[in-house]
Design an enzyme around this catalytic site. Structure first.
Site, mmCIF file in Angstrom:
data_model
loop_
_atom_site.group_PDB
_atom_site.id
_atom_site.type_symbol
_atom_site.label_atom_id
_atom_site.label_comp_id
_atom_site.label_asym_id
_atom_site.label_seq_id
_atom_site.Cartn_x
_atom_site.Cartn_y
_atom_site.Cartn_z
ATOM 1 N N ASP A 219 -4.594 2.590 17.710
ATOM 2 C CA ASP A 219 -3.593 1.627 16.834
ATOM 3 C C ASP A 219 -1.909 2.759 17.160
ATOM 4 O O ASP A 219 -2.504 4.809 16.992
ATOM 5 C CB ASP A 219 -3.266 2.444 14.806
ATOM 6 C CG ASP A 219 -1.963 3.021 14.809
ATOM 7 O OD1 ASP A 219 -1.162 2.020 14.177
ATOM 8 O OD2 ASP A 219 -1.629 3.237 13.351
ATOM 9 N N GLU B 9 -2.092 -2.768 18.319
ATOM 10 C CA GLU B 9 -0.875 -3.252 17.049
ATOM 11 C C GLU B 9 -0.027 -3.165 17.752
ATOM 12 O O GLU B 9 0.561 -2.808 19.562
ATOM 13 C CB GLU B 9 -0.775 -2.110 15.876
ATOM 14 C CG GLU B 9 0.534 -2.337 15.541
ATOM 15 C CD GLU B 9 0.523 -1.591 14.601
ATOM 16 O OE1 GLU B 9 -0.349 -1.842 13.290
ATOM 17 O OE2 GLU B 9 1.483 -0.390 14.683
ATOM 18 N N ASP C 108 -3.535 6.583 10.622
ATOM 19 C CA ASP C 108 -3.807 6.389 12.356
ATOM 20 C C ASP C 108 -5.064 5.481 12.621
ATOM 21 O O ASP C 108 -5.255 4.615 13.211
ATOM 22 C CB ASP C 108 -3.528 6.507 12.767
ATOM 23 C CG ASP C 108 -2.212 7.540 12.853
ATOM 24 O OD1 ASP C 108 -1.085 7.205 13.026
ATOM 25 O OD2 ASP C 108 -2.471 8.753 12.388
#
Length: 183
Positions: A7, A68, A141
């Site tokens: 992330d 991501e 996160d």
């Protein structure tokens, strides 16, 4: 299949490793956050993200890296930092020959919770449940990184079949076109 989920973020870059196959219980191998000082120079922060990701790659030897996909936000400054951290993660994986997959936030949320509009708390709760953890990973996160890895494990078989079908269709079309030219 062992997947490192990333992330991306410049201040906090979530990382999580999940192992398993679609349709079977998954196992969390590790989870954490690569942090960089907010007051450090951009180049130094990117080096710190790179070093952190390299340590995770060395320690856990994933077969895939799921990152991501950066999407447009109102804050251009945030988008830039996220995109730069994302590029570092992709570079680290590519340097080692590890395949990288990009997943959108809504794709990850839909895969893990059933809704592409789920909030952070719902994602954390489902990651906790799916990986049989005692509590949601903190900060968010870290949970998001695990969700990315889970999403990739669950979606990779379908994506691979789709890519193979497209490749077969393309090869068939080329063969047909060549036969048409030689007739």
């Amino acid at each position: 299949m062992r997947v490192l989920g990333v992330d991306p973020g410049l201040t906090r870059c979530g990382v999580g490793v999940v192992e398993g196959v679609a349709g079977r219980p998954l196992t969390m191998i590790g989870v954490g956050v690569v942090r960089t000082p907010v007051d450090a120079e951009l180049g130094q922060r990117l080096v710190a993200v790179e070093q952190g990701i390299e340590q995770w790659l060395d320690a856990h030897r994933p077969e895939f890296v799921a990152v991501e996909r950066v999407f447009s936000q109102h804050n251009v400054r945030t988008v830039m930092g996220t995109a730069q951290a994302s590029a570092v993660a992709m570079l680290c994986a590519a340097r080692r020959g590890i395949p990288v997959a990009l997943h959108t936030p809504s794709e990850v949320k839909a895969a893990v919770t059933g809704s592409g509009r789920a909030d952070k708390a719902q994602v954390g709760a489902m990651v906790t449940r799916l990986l049989r953890l005692d509590a949601p990973p903190k900060p968010a996160d870290a949970a998001d990184a695990l969700a990315l890895a889970i999403c990739h494990i669950w979606r990779a078989p379908a994506q691979n079949r789709l890519q193979q079908a497209v490749a077969l269709h393309t090869a068939t079309a080329r063969t047909t076109a060549r036969k048409g030219r030689t007739a």
